[in-house]
Design a protein around this motif. Structure first.
Motif, PDB file in Angstrom:
ATOM      1  N   VAL A   1       0.837  -1.208   0.000  1.00 22.31           N
ATOM      2  CA  VAL A   1       0.000   0.000   0.000  1.00 22.31           C
ATOM      3  C   VAL A   1       0.871   1.258   0.000  1.00 22.31           C
ATOM      4  N   ALA A   2       1.938   1.255   0.783  1.00 22.80           N
ATOM      5  CA  ALA A   2       2.835   2.411   0.813  1.00 22.80           C
ATOM      6  C   ALA A   2       3.535   2.599  -0.527  1.00 22.80           C
ATOM      7  N   ALA A   3       3.899   1.507  -1.162  1.00 28.93           N
ATOM      8  CA  ALA A   3       4.622   1.601  -2.434  1.00 28.93           C
ATOM      9  C   ALA A   3       3.747   2.137  -3.558  1.00 28.93           C
ATOM     10  N   ILE A   4       2.477   1.776  -3.573  1.00 31.73           N
ATOM     11  CA  ILE A   4       1.622   2.257  -4.663  1.00 31.73           C
ATOM     12  C   ILE A   4       1.013   3.610  -4.345  1.00 31.73           C
ATOM     13  N   GLY A   5       1.318   4.155  -3.184  1.00 37.28           N
ATOM     14  CA  GLY A   5       0.865   5.509  -2.870  1.00 37.28           C
ATOM     15  C   GLY A   5      -0.528   5.578  -2.300  1.00 37.28           C
ATOM     16  N   GLY A   6      -1.001   4.537  -1.703  1.00 34.49           N
ATOM     17  CA  GLY A   6      -2.339   4.529  -1.126  1.00 34.49           C
ATOM     18  C   GLY A   6      -3.309   3.829  -2.052  1.00 34.49           C
ATOM     19  N   THR A   7      -4.430   3.429  -1.515  1.00 35.43           N
ATOM     20  CA  THR A   7      -5.368   2.627  -2.297  1.00 35.43           C
ATOM     21  C   THR A   7      -6.265   3.470  -3.189  1.00 35.43           C
ATOM     22  N   PHE A   8      -6.472   4.727  -2.873  1.00 38.98           N
ATOM     23  CA  PHE A   8      -7.406   5.524  -3.662  1.00 38.98           C
ATOM     24  C   PHE A   8      -6.871   5.811  -5.061  1.00 38.98           C
ATOM     25  N   ASP A   9      -5.571   6.013  -5.198  1.00 39.32           N
ATOM     26  CA  ASP A   9      -4.991   6.210  -6.523  1.00 39.32           C
ATOM     27  C   ASP A   9      -5.147   4.960  -7.373  1.00 39.32           C
ATOM     28  N   ALA A  10      -4.937   3.821  -6.768  1.00 35.33           N
ATOM     29  CA  ALA A  10      -5.076   2.560  -7.501  1.00 35.33           C
ATOM     30  C   ALA A  10      -6.514   2.360  -7.960  1.00 35.33           C
ATOM     31  N   ILE A  11      -7.456   2.659  -7.078  1.00 37.66           N
ATOM     32  CA  ILE A  11      -8.864   2.498  -7.440  1.00 37.66           C
ATOM     33  C   ILE A  11      -9.255   3.472  -8.546  1.00 37.66           C
ATOM     34  N   SER A  12      -8.781   4.703  -8.480  1.00 41.72           N
ATOM     35  CA  SER A  12      -9.124   5.670  -9.533  1.00 41.72           C
ATOM     36  C   SER A  12      -8.494   5.283 -10.865  1.00 41.72           C
ATOM     37  N   ASN A  13      -7.291   4.690 -10.842  1.00 38.92           N
ATOM     38  CA  ASN A  13      -6.685   4.232 -12.097  1.00 38.92           C
ATOM     39  C   ASN A  13      -7.445   3.053 -12.680  1.00 38.92           C
ATOM     40  N   PHE A  14      -7.913   2.146 -11.838  1.00 40.39           N
ATOM     41  CA  PHE A  14      -8.735   1.046 -12.336  1.00 40.39           C
ATOM     42  C   PHE A  14     -10.058   1.566 -12.892  1.00 40.39           C
ATOM     43  N   GLU A  15     -10.619   2.571 -12.226  1.00 45.39           N
ATOM     44  CA  GLU A  15     -11.864   3.173 -12.708  1.00 45.39           C
ATOM     45  C   GLU A  15     -11.662   3.797 -14.090  1.00 45.39           C
ATOM     46  N   LYS A  16     -10.546   4.518 -14.256  1.00 43.08           N
ATOM     47  CA  LYS A  16     -10.231   5.093 -15.564  1.00 43.08           C
ATOM     48  C   LYS A  16     -10.106   4.007 -16.614  1.00 43.08           C
ATOM     49  N   GLY A  17      -9.458   2.927 -16.251  1.00 45.48           N
ATOM     50  CA  GLY A  17      -9.248   1.841 -17.197  1.00 45.48           C
ATOM     51  C   GLY A  17     -10.537   1.171 -17.614  1.00 45.48           C
ATOM     52  N   ILE A  18     -11.441   0.995 -16.673  1.00 50.56           N
ATOM     53  CA  ILE A  18     -12.692   0.296 -16.976  1.00 50.56           C
ATOM     54  C   ILE A  18     -13.701   1.223 -17.641  1.00 50.56           C
ATOM     55  N   LEU A  19     -13.925   2.398 -17.061  1.00 52.75           N
ATOM     56  CA  LEU A  19     -14.976   3.283 -17.554  1.00 52.75           C
ATOM     57  C   LEU A  19     -14.551   4.117 -18.756  1.00 52.75           C
ATOM     58  N   ASP A  20     -13.313   4.575 -18.787  1.00 53.70           N
ATOM     59  CA  ASP A  20     -12.857   5.423 -19.877  1.00 53.70           C
ATOM     60  C   ASP A  20     -12.173   4.636 -20.995  1.00 53.70           C
ATOM     61  N   GLY A  21     -11.979   3.361 -20.782  1.00 56.04           N
ATOM     62  CA  GLY A  21     -11.342   2.543 -21.807  1.00 56.04           C
ATOM     63  C   GLY A  21      -9.838   2.734 -21.900  1.00 56.04           C
ATOM     64  N   SER A  22      -9.231   3.270 -20.870  1.00 54.69           N
ATOM     65  CA  SER A  22      -7.789   3.488 -20.859  1.00 54.69           C
ATOM     66  C   SER A  22      -7.108   2.256 -20.287  1.00 54.69           C
ATOM     67  N   THR A  23      -6.833   1.306 -21.156  1.00 58.18           N
ATOM     68  CA  THR A  23      -6.266   0.045 -20.690  1.00 58.18           C
ATOM     69  C   THR A  23      -4.821   0.194 -20.231  1.00 58.18           C
ATOM     70  N   PHE A  24      -4.100   1.183 -20.749  1.00 59.02           N
ATOM     71  CA  PHE A  24      -2.712   1.373 -20.323  1.00 59.02           C
ATOM     72  C   PHE A  24      -2.640   1.744 -18.846  1.00 59.02           C
ATOM     73  N   ASP A  25      -3.598   2.550 -18.353  1.00 60.97           N
ATOM     74  CA  ASP A  25      -3.619   2.909 -16.938  1.00 60.97           C
ATOM     75  C   ASP A  25      -3.843   1.677 -16.061  1.00 60.97           C
ATOM     76  N   MET A  26      -4.731   0.795 -16.500  1.00 64.75           N
ATOM     77  CA  MET A  26      -4.954  -0.446 -15.756  1.00 64.75           C
ATOM     78  C   MET A  26      -3.713  -1.322 -15.773  1.00 64.75           C
ATOM     79  N   PHE A  27      -3.120  -1.465 -16.948  1.00 64.03           N
ATOM     80  CA  PHE A  27      -1.908  -2.278 -17.075  1.00 64.03           C
ATOM     81  C   PHE A  27      -0.789  -1.713 -16.215  1.00 64.03           C
ATOM     82  N   LYS A  28      -0.622  -0.407 -16.249  1.00 65.54           N
ATOM     83  CA  LYS A  28       0.428   0.251 -15.463  1.00 65.54           C
ATOM     84  C   LYS A  28       0.222   0.005 -13.975  1.00 65.54           C
ATOM     85  N   GLN A  29      -1.011   0.117 -13.509  1.00 65.99           N
ATOM     86  CA  GLN A  29      -1.288  -0.081 -12.087  1.00 65.99           C
ATOM     87  C   GLN A  29      -1.041  -1.533 -11.676  1.00 65.99           C
TER      88      GLN A  29
END
Length: 110
Positions: free
Chosen positions: A55-83
């Motif tokens: 959790v400390a390494a990824i900068g907290g859970t909210f950033d990870a959740i927002s990146n997954f949300e971007k990947g799923i809802l906005d179709g930005s698969t690179f953000d999901m892959f990166k996370q």
């Protein structure tokens, strides 16, 4: 873009590694001062810090959740892959730190 992903992976690996190693060593000193067996405490502390290191390494859970949300809802698969890659790198840092303690202490940290 790829260079930035590699930089983030390396940073997350070593942040997670440092959280485990530093937290375990400092916690071990605290155990020694309170009269507890330091080597036994090392195993307990290392096991309990695993998820917090990720959790400390990824900068907290909210950033990870927002990146997954971007990947799923906005179709930005690179953000999901990166996370996902960053989380795997952080888990690698945790595993490397646990292996270091296993080598030093001669017992398996499960």
């Amino acid at each position: 873009m790829e260079d930035r992903l590699i930089v983030s992976m390396i940073q997350c690996f070593f942040i997670a590694f440092g959280v485990i190693v530093g937290g375990t060593l400092i916690g071990c000193i605290g155990s020694y001062l309170t009269g507890e067996a330091p080597l036994t405490a090392m195993f307990r502390i290392a096991k309990s810090l695993r998820i917090w290191a990720v959790v400390a390494a990824i900068g907290g859970t909210f950033d990870a959740i927002s990146n997954f949300e971007k990947g799923i809802l906005d179709g930005s698969t690179f953000d999901m892959f990166k996370q996902i890659v960053i989380i795997v790198a952080a888990m690698g840092g945790v595993k490397a730190a646990l292996l270091l303690f296993e080598w030093l202490l001669g017992e398996e940290v499960t």
